[in-house]
Design a protein around this motif. Structure first.
Motif, mmCIF file in Angstrom:
data_model
loop_
_atom_site.group_PDB
_atom_site.id
_atom_site.type_symbol
_atom_site.label_atom_id
_atom_site.label_comp_id
_atom_site.label_asym_id
_atom_site.label_seq_id
_atom_site.Cartn_x
_atom_site.Cartn_y
_atom_site.Cartn_z
ATOM 1 N N MET A 1 0.821 -1.207 0.000
ATOM 2 C CA MET A 1 0.000 0.000 0.000
ATOM 3 C C MET A 1 0.856 1.258 0.000
ATOM 4 N N GLN B 1 0.130 3.912 -2.792
ATOM 5 C CA GLN B 1 -0.648 5.037 -2.256
ATOM 6 C C GLN B 1 -0.853 6.173 -3.262
ATOM 7 N N VAL C 1 -6.089 7.162 2.337
ATOM 8 C CA VAL C 1 -5.998 5.778 2.787
ATOM 9 C C VAL C 1 -6.047 5.771 4.307
ATOM 10 N N PHE D 1 -10.221 5.392 1.352
ATOM 11 C CA PHE D 1 -9.937 4.020 0.952
ATOM 12 C C PHE D 1 -9.667 3.222 2.221
ATOM 13 N N VAL E 1 -3.874 5.420 -5.423
ATOM 14 C CA VAL E 1 -5.179 5.152 -4.791
ATOM 15 C C VAL E 1 -5.953 6.459 -4.687
#
Length: 262
Positions: free
Chosen positions: A34, A38, A45, A130, A41
């Motif tokens: 992640m 990131q 997050v 997210f 996304v």
């Protein structure tokens, strides 16, 4: 007189230690994944592992904040408090959460209150982040299944010397996926519920949705149901450990055995 056949060893302690190792390793795997993904996304997050930074400050009341208070107290007559908390993990995944606390009653020793927490941006606008933790939980069984299919065991089971067999043979990928999702069924259930709630928030009138939620949590049946779900999830894992030599439910349903590696 013929004695009852001895039950096969389940290696529960070895499997318990293996599970701890696997959980730690897969968290590191998803965290690194992640962190790299990131920038790709959309939105913020959210993640809240044990190690992180959480800074909270009290906000002065403003017309914009009153709209949040109105979700809990439509008359705006009750005492209220606004707190903005900023969380980050190793400088990553920074996000803001606005907490609104409305005091419904108090006496000399106790204060009763309702509160909501919503994710917001720098301008205090509600956002749909997210949900890393829920996605992590939904994907974890799949990663386990793929790894076991390739190596006959998870990293933790390899370390403690355990392999999985399905009816005495190497398990198929489909059966492994079924076993892993049954194994994590309570966690996957809550993860799906969390993501569904965020989707509902983003696709509808946020104020009405939160107001409905607040009204729901004031009904005793809501808490009785929630407690019952948590107890059921706990017993799902606890009963086989109490029996000690009993197989875990998901192993029984899918025909798996943990066998000591020769």
């Amino acid at each position: 007189m013929t004695s009852a056949p001895a039950q096969p060893k389940r290696y529960m302690w070895r499997r318990f230690i293996a599970l701890i190792i696997d959980v730690l390793l897969i968290q590191v795997f998803f965290f690194v994944l992640m962190a790299l993904a990131q920038p790709l996304v959309p939105g913020k997050v959210i993640i809240s592992p044990p190690i992180g930074m959480n800074y909270c400050k009290t906000l002065d009341e403003s017309p914009k904040l009153l709209k949040f208070a109105e979700m809990v107290d439509p008359t705006l007559k009750l005492p209220r408090e606004f707190t903005l908390c900023t969380t980050s993990v190793f400088g990553l995944f920074e996000h803001n959460k606005l907490n609104v606390k409305v005091i419904t009653a108090e006496d000399e020793n106790t204060s009763y209150s309702l509160r909501i927490g919503v994710y917001v941006d720098e301008e205090l606008n509600i956002i749909t982040p997210f949900d890393f933790e829920s996605v992590f939980m939904i994907l974890t069984p799949l990663v386990y299944a793929l790894y076991v299919f390739k190596f006959r065991a998870t990293p933790g089971k390899n370390i403690v010397g355990i392999q999985l067999y399905n009816f005495g043979q190497k398990p198929s990928l489909l059966r492994l996926i079924g076993r892993e999702y049954l194994r994590f069924a309570p966690f996957v259930f809550f993860a799906v519920a969390s993501i569904s709630y965020l989707i509902v928030i983003s696709a509808s009138n946020t104020g009405d949705t939160i107001a409905t939620l607040v009204q729901s949590v004031t009904v005793p049946a809501f808490w009785y149901g929630l407690i019952a779900i948590y107890i059921a999830g706990l017993l799902y894992y606890l009963i086989p450990f109490i029996r000690w030599r009993g197989r875990m439910p998901y192993d029984k349903w899918t025909g798996f055995e943990g066998v000591k590696r020769v």
